[in-house]
Write a protein that holds these residues in place. Structure first.
Motif, mmCIF file in Angstrom:
data_model
loop_
_atom_site.group_PDB
_atom_site.id
_atom_site.type_symbol
_atom_site.label_atom_id
_atom_site.label_comp_id
_atom_site.label_asym_id
_atom_site.label_seq_id
_atom_site.Cartn_x
_atom_site.Cartn_y
_atom_site.Cartn_z
ATOM 1 N N SER A 21 0.607 -0.957 0.461
ATOM 2 C CA SER A 21 0.257 -0.073 -0.060
ATOM 3 C C SER A 21 1.013 1.347 0.260
ATOM 4 O O SER A 21 0.205 2.561 -0.659
ATOM 5 C CB SER A 21 -0.635 -0.292 1.078
ATOM 6 N N ALA A 22 2.075 1.334 0.294
ATOM 7 C CA ALA A 22 3.162 2.492 0.379
ATOM 8 C C ALA A 22 3.972 1.970 0.103
ATOM 9 O O ALA A 22 5.352 2.387 0.848
ATOM 10 C CB ALA A 22 2.545 2.930 1.770
ATOM 11 N N ASN A 23 5.311 1.899 -0.700
ATOM 12 C CA ASN A 23 6.399 1.190 -1.125
ATOM 13 C C ASN A 23 6.925 2.067 -1.133
ATOM 14 O O ASN A 23 8.070 2.523 -2.273
ATOM 15 C CB ASN A 23 6.705 0.430 -1.818
ATOM 16 N N ILE A 24 6.303 4.213 -1.066
ATOM 17 C CA ILE A 24 6.998 5.021 -0.903
ATOM 18 C C ILE A 24 6.582 5.556 0.410
ATOM 19 O O ILE A 24 6.170 6.426 0.605
ATOM 20 C CB ILE A 24 6.772 6.110 -2.218
ATOM 21 N N PRO A 25 8.419 5.181 0.930
ATOM 22 C CA PRO A 25 7.472 5.533 2.670
ATOM 23 C C PRO A 25 7.951 7.461 3.033
ATOM 24 O O PRO A 25 7.324 7.769 3.822
ATOM 25 C CB PRO A 25 9.075 5.200 3.277
ATOM 26 N N ASN A 26 8.650 7.921 1.841
ATOM 27 C CA ASN A 26 8.751 9.242 2.356
ATOM 28 C C ASN A 26 7.665 10.308 1.417
ATOM 29 O O ASN A 26 7.413 11.174 1.047
ATOM 30 C CB ASN A 26 9.867 9.997 1.915
ATOM 31 N N THR A 27 6.161 9.743 1.409
ATOM 32 C CA THR A 27 4.962 10.113 0.559
ATOM 33 C C THR A 27 4.165 11.394 1.932
ATOM 34 O O THR A 27 4.241 10.732 2.746
ATOM 35 C CB THR A 27 4.316 9.652 -0.022
ATOM 36 N N ASN A 28 4.769 12.399 1.748
ATOM 37 C CA ASN A 28 3.733 13.356 2.493
ATOM 38 C C ASN A 28 2.224 13.809 1.903
ATOM 39 O O ASN A 28 2.519 13.499 1.181
ATOM 40 C CB ASN A 28 5.050 14.751 2.485
ATOM 41 N N MET A 29 1.889 14.785 2.417
ATOM 42 C CA MET A 29 0.103 15.520 2.072
ATOM 43 C C MET A 29 0.087 16.441 2.163
ATOM 44 O O MET A 29 0.468 16.931 3.252
ATOM 45 C CB MET A 29 0.053 14.301 2.472
ATOM 46 N N LEU A 30 -0.106 17.163 1.042
ATOM 47 C CA LEU A 30 -0.791 18.855 1.065
ATOM 48 C C LEU A 30 -1.546 18.826 0.863
ATOM 49 O O LEU A 30 -2.679 17.640 0.261
ATOM 50 C CB LEU A 30 0.510 19.108 -0.180
ATOM 51 N N THR A 31 -2.585 19.879 1.750
ATOM 52 C CA THR A 31 -3.471 20.032 1.470
ATOM 53 C C THR A 31 -4.367 21.419 1.989
ATOM 54 O O THR A 31 -3.138 22.541 2.686
ATOM 55 C CB THR A 31 -4.187 19.603 3.352
ATOM 56 N N PHE A 32 -5.069 22.154 1.371
ATOM 57 C CA PHE A 32 -5.617 22.855 0.801
ATOM 58 C C PHE A 32 -7.642 23.092 1.183
ATOM 59 O O PHE A 32 -8.041 22.373 0.810
ATOM 60 C CB PHE A 32 -5.198 23.884 -0.712
ATOM 61 N N THR A 33 -7.164 24.335 2.132
ATOM 62 C CA THR A 33 -9.016 24.202 2.618
ATOM 63 C C THR A 33 -9.673 25.611 3.202
ATOM 64 O O THR A 33 -8.755 26.384 3.047
ATOM 65 C CB THR A 33 -8.683 23.419 4.801
ATOM 66 N N LEU A 34 -11.061 24.762 2.429
ATOM 67 C CA LEU A 34 -11.903 26.652 2.606
ATOM 68 C C LEU A 34 -12.754 26.545 2.934
ATOM 69 O O LEU A 34 -13.746 25.246 3.298
ATOM 70 C CB LEU A 34 -12.490 26.646 0.638
ATOM 71 N N ALA A 35 -12.985 26.810 4.494
ATOM 72 C CA ALA A 35 -13.897 26.914 5.279
ATOM 73 C C ALA A 35 -14.795 28.286 5.611
ATOM 74 O O ALA A 35 -14.272 29.369 5.642
ATOM 75 C CB ALA A 35 -13.101 26.078 6.511
ATOM 76 N N ILE A 36 -15.523 28.123 6.265
ATOM 77 C CA ILE A 36 -16.989 29.405 6.673
ATOM 78 C C ILE A 36 -16.903 28.882 7.937
ATOM 79 O O ILE A 36 -17.168 27.631 8.448
ATOM 80 C CB ILE A 36 -17.809 29.818 5.576
ATOM 81 N N GLY A 37 -16.602 29.693 9.085
ATOM 82 C CA GLY A 37 -17.330 29.774 10.319
ATOM 83 C C GLY A 37 -17.221 30.650 10.959
ATOM 84 O O GLY A 37 -17.393 31.820 10.140
ATOM 85 N N ILE A 38 -18.362 30.552 12.380
ATOM 86 C CA ILE A 38 -18.796 32.046 13.412
ATOM 87 C C ILE A 38 -17.612 31.684 14.610
ATOM 88 O O ILE A 38 -17.234 30.715 14.932
ATOM 89 C CB ILE A 38 -20.145 31.461 13.226
#
Length: 243
Positions: free
Chosen positions: A224-241
């Motif tokens: 499932s993961a034979n490239i152990p140095n894989t990171n993750m990027l996330t961009f978030t658009l949110a609304i809040g109160i």
């Protein structure tokens, strides 16, 4: 990692107890994550000659939401603590010429989609700065921080568009457990908020955020993961109160 999560949770509890003093602003937020891995992992790291040969990288769009607390400090600064559910991951897609899904222009947009689904509980801790004067009705806030995260669920899904696959029979959707996902991770984040600035009533805001894992998403080598140095990027658009 565990100690940092516990400390952040205690800090959030303390902020809630002091909220009535108005130096604390409580709230909630909900939004969408747009995430992808920095490198391909199995089965897409060597997809030539496999059934995934014509799949292309795509952003996974998923949801997030939770509770927030903001501790107001002098001179426009504040300390933020959040408790969030955040679904992230990665996706690949392939055109499906054996199914028909037409858009408004009459083009066929049917696709098969393979998705890595990883759900996290996160406790972002941020340092915020309001670029506007406290008396201004508009709040323009930039922030940086760190977000300890714990993976609570992970799987892969393969979804075929309604129709027939290349071999002439209806393909069945597939689900599988995603193994070797790192249980605890840290994320570095930065973002920007724009919204109402009021201490006497409910105020809304828009939140734009970018996040990157500090440790690889997967640990060790596996199918499932034979490239152990894989990171993750996330961009978030949110609304809040904020209350």
């Amino acid at each position: 990692m565990k100690k940092l999560i516990i400390m952040a949770a205690l800090a959030l509890s303390a902020f809630c107890v002091q909220a009535q003093e108005r130096s604390i602003r409580l709230g909630a937020k909900v939004g969408a994550n747009f995430s992808l891995f920095t490198q391909s992992v199995a089965p897409f790291d060597q997809k030539t000659g496999t059934r995934f040969e014509f799949f292309d990288r795509d952003v996974r769009i998923s949801g997030m939401g939770g509770l927030t607390a903001e501790f107001l400090l002098p001179k426009g600064f504040s300390l933020g603590v959040e408790f969030l559910f955040s679904s992230r991951g990665m996706a690949y897609k392939e055109e499906n010429n054996y199914a028909v899904v037409l858009n408004e222009e009459g083009e066929n947009t049917a696709t098969n989609r393979f998705t890595y689904n990883i759900d996290y509980l996160e406790i972002p801790v941020t340092i915020n700065y309001n670029f506007n004067e406290p008396s201004s009705s508009l709040r323009l806030v930039g922030y940086i921080g760190i977000a300890p995260a714990m993976a609570i669920h992970s799987k892969t899904t393969l979804r075929y568009a309604e129709g027939l696959d290349g071999d002439g029979y209806r393909a069945a959707n597939e689900n599988a457990n995603l193994k070797n996902v790192r249980l605890y991770n840290n994320n570095v984040l930065a973002g920007f908020q724009i919204g109402e600035n009021s201490t006497k009533r409910l105020g809304g805001y828009l939140d734009l955020r970018g996040t990157r894992t500090l440790r690889p998403v997967f640990q060790g080598k596996s199918r499932s993961a034979n490239i152990p140095n894989t990171n993750m990027l996330t961009f978030t658009l949110a609304i809040g109160i904020r209350i």
